[in-house]
Design a protein around this motif. Structure first.
Motif, mmCIF file in Angstrom:
data_model
loop_
_atom_site.group_PDB
_atom_site.id
_atom_site.type_symbol
_atom_site.label_atom_id
_atom_site.label_comp_id
_atom_site.label_asym_id
_atom_site.label_seq_id
_atom_site.Cartn_x
_atom_site.Cartn_y
_atom_site.Cartn_z
ATOM 1 N N UNK A 27 4.945 2.050 -14.902
ATOM 2 C CA UNK A 27 4.657 0.689 -14.418
ATOM 3 C C UNK A 27 3.363 0.122 -14.987
ATOM 4 N N UNK A 28 2.507 0.968 -15.542
ATOM 5 C CA UNK A 28 1.277 0.458 -16.156
ATOM 6 C C UNK A 28 1.586 -0.440 -17.353
ATOM 7 N N UNK A 42 10.035 -1.785 -15.658
ATOM 8 C CA UNK A 42 9.797 -0.888 -14.523
ATOM 9 C C UNK A 42 9.096 -1.525 -13.339
ATOM 10 N N UNK A 43 8.798 -2.822 -13.388
ATOM 11 C CA UNK A 43 8.089 -3.469 -12.285
ATOM 12 C C UNK A 43 9.006 -4.457 -11.563
ATOM 13 N N UNK A 44 8.757 -4.603 -10.272
ATOM 14 C CA UNK A 44 9.691 -5.292 -9.379
ATOM 15 C C UNK A 44 10.000 -6.720 -9.832
ATOM 16 N N UNK A 45 8.981 -7.542 -9.986
ATOM 17 C CA UNK A 45 9.228 -8.962 -10.244
ATOM 18 C C UNK A 45 9.889 -9.177 -11.600
ATOM 19 N N UNK A 318 16.831 -1.325 -20.268
ATOM 20 C CA UNK A 318 16.974 -0.413 -19.138
ATOM 21 C C UNK A 318 16.112 -0.957 -18.009
ATOM 22 N N UNK A 319 16.750 -1.301 -16.903
ATOM 23 C CA UNK A 319 16.029 -1.800 -15.729
ATOM 24 C C UNK A 319 15.845 -0.625 -14.780
ATOM 25 N N UNK A 320 14.616 -0.173 -14.644
ATOM 26 C CA UNK A 320 14.319 1.021 -13.847
ATOM 27 C C UNK A 320 14.106 0.584 -12.394
ATOM 28 N N UNK A 324 10.900 -0.118 -9.666
ATOM 29 C CA UNK A 324 10.602 -1.426 -9.101
ATOM 30 C C UNK A 324 10.526 -1.408 -7.586
ATOM 31 N N UNK A 325 11.362 -0.595 -6.955
ATOM 32 C CA UNK A 325 11.367 -0.518 -5.493
ATOM 33 C C UNK A 325 10.170 0.242 -4.938
#
Length: 423
Positions: A27-28, A42-45, A318-320, A324-325
């Protein structure tokens, strides 16, 4: 540590028991390009934005290396068309509407919820079989057979054919594992399994033409309202989709849920006396230990600017969603399991137009099973922690979950509620 190596570690089966520290590292860099040109988000928004972005295609033919020939099964078997989850609008929207007319709101709002008394009866029967034992495998004894029974009941599959469905489901799920080959290779393997499953489902549909029942296949064949009945080939592809959407995700949701409860004995004890907790608890499980960890089937149709990065057209995405959650920008104290969490708009079932087709069924089954396991297994303990995991990094869950217990409490008096479901 290079971002590509972090993703490689996520795909490594050695990380399956606890990938979450790797997600924190990933996420960094919210949008990270890999050496093969894939972009990991890898981040929610950012994930939410891409789930709702029409420039993100779910059609595998959007990738340059995939063609209609790639999707054709070997050995001359007749193949299935793409299911609606792998199509873009307007075809996606048309087929999803046809499928949901017999499976959920607004046309059949009580169908899944109406299965609760029957699901409770099946669940009690599975737990009753443990009464003379002091140990069990939650996967083999409960979490696996119940969803298979539910899907087969919905599709009208005879009980004696249920083991075959489990084999086909395993084959389809394996094709989602990005560590088992290239996208093209995995697409070919899935086409082979789909062809075999399609032949079987076509036989069921033939039988329903002359003798329709109250199952989904009969409903899709005979629906003469609105846009009319579903074409045969689309019906088979939709039934194939339901097999995976309503089966594998539920097995992992129930198993991950029981594992999490055993690791949080205070919550387990509370659930055994407070069954009403289950609604928010299941939502927190879908955030904290989701059965679907990543969505690896998207392709950029055009250049997409997001989080300071330009994703070029034709790039695999790839949506991780599991990362994100647990994004602290969206969820306070994200690594804490909180069954009372509010505002829990997790990504456990994806989002946008491709929101999980089997979400209502998976939720209902988990809401039925987990309180009964909590109430009926007296003093349950984990035998091994962490348990052995399935190798698939995308659909993540234990292969086995061995527990011991002192006794099995009797089943509660059954609730009689008229018709089992609105068909």
């Amino acid at each position: 540590m290079a971002q590509a190596s972090i993703y490689d570690q996520i795909l490594d089966p050695a990380s399956r028991a606890n990938p979450y520290p790797l997600y924190t590292e990933l996420r960094k860099t919210p949008v990270a390009r890999q050496d093969d040109g894939t972009y990991i988000v890898s981040t929610y928004h950012e994930i939410v934005a891409l789930l709702h972005d029409p420039r993100c295609s779910s059609d595998p033919r959007s990738r340059p290396e995939v063609s209609d020939a790639t999707l054709a099964p070997p050995d001359g078997l007749p193949g299935l068309p793409l299911g609606f989850i792998n199509r873009n609008p307007p075809e996606h929207d048309r087929l999803r509407e046809l499928a949901m007319r017999k499976f959920g709101p607004p046309c059949t709002p009580g169908r899944v919820d109406g299965m609760r008394p029957w699901l409770a009866e099946v669940c009690d029967g599975l737990i009753d079989k443990l009464a003379d034992k002091n140990s069990a495998d939650i996967v083999d004894d409960v979490a696996y057979p119940l969803p298979v029974a539910a899907i087969c009941d919905l599709l009208g599959v005879p009980m004696e054919d249920q083991p075959r469905f489990g084999k086909w489901a395993d084959g389809v799920v394996a094709a989602f594992d990005p560590s088992t080959g290239t996208f093209e290779e995995r697409t070919r393997r899935r086409a082979q399994v789909n062809a075999e499953l399609g032949q079987y489902l076509n036989g069921l549909a033939d039988a329903r033409v002359s003798q329709p029942g109250d199952d989904l296949i009969s409903g899709w064949l005979t629906d003469d309202a609105g846009p009319g009945p579903m074409a045969r080939e689309d019906l088979l592809a939709t039934a194939d989709l339901l097999l995976v959407a309503g089966h594998e995700t539920t097995v992992n949701l129930i198993t991950n849920g029981m594992l999490t409860l055993l690791r949080h004995p205070d919550v387990l004890e509370r659930l055994s006396h407070e069954p009403g907790l289950i609604t928010t608890l299941v939502e927190e499980l879908l955030r904290y230990e989701p059965p679907v960890q990543m969505i690896s089937s998207r392709t950029a149709l055009a250049d997409i600017d997001i989080a300071g990065t330009t994703i070029p057209a034709d790039s695999p995405l790839v949506l991780l969603v599991a990362a994100g959650s647990r994004d602290p920008r969206r969820f306070p104290d994200p690594d804490r399991f909180d069954p009372d969490r509010r505002g829990n708009q997790h990504l456990g079932f994806g989002g946008g137009i491709h929101y999980c087709f089997g979400a209502a069924l998976a939720r209902t089954e988990a809401q039925v099973v987990l309180p009964e396991l909590a109430r009926r297994l007296i003093n349950p303990r984990l035998v091994t922690d962490p348990p052995p995991y399935r190798p698939n990094p995308g659909l993540r869950g234990p292969r086995h979950l061995q527990v011991t217990f002192d006794a099995v409490a009797p089943a509660a008096a059954p609730v009689r509620a008229g018709a089992r479901s609105q068909r």
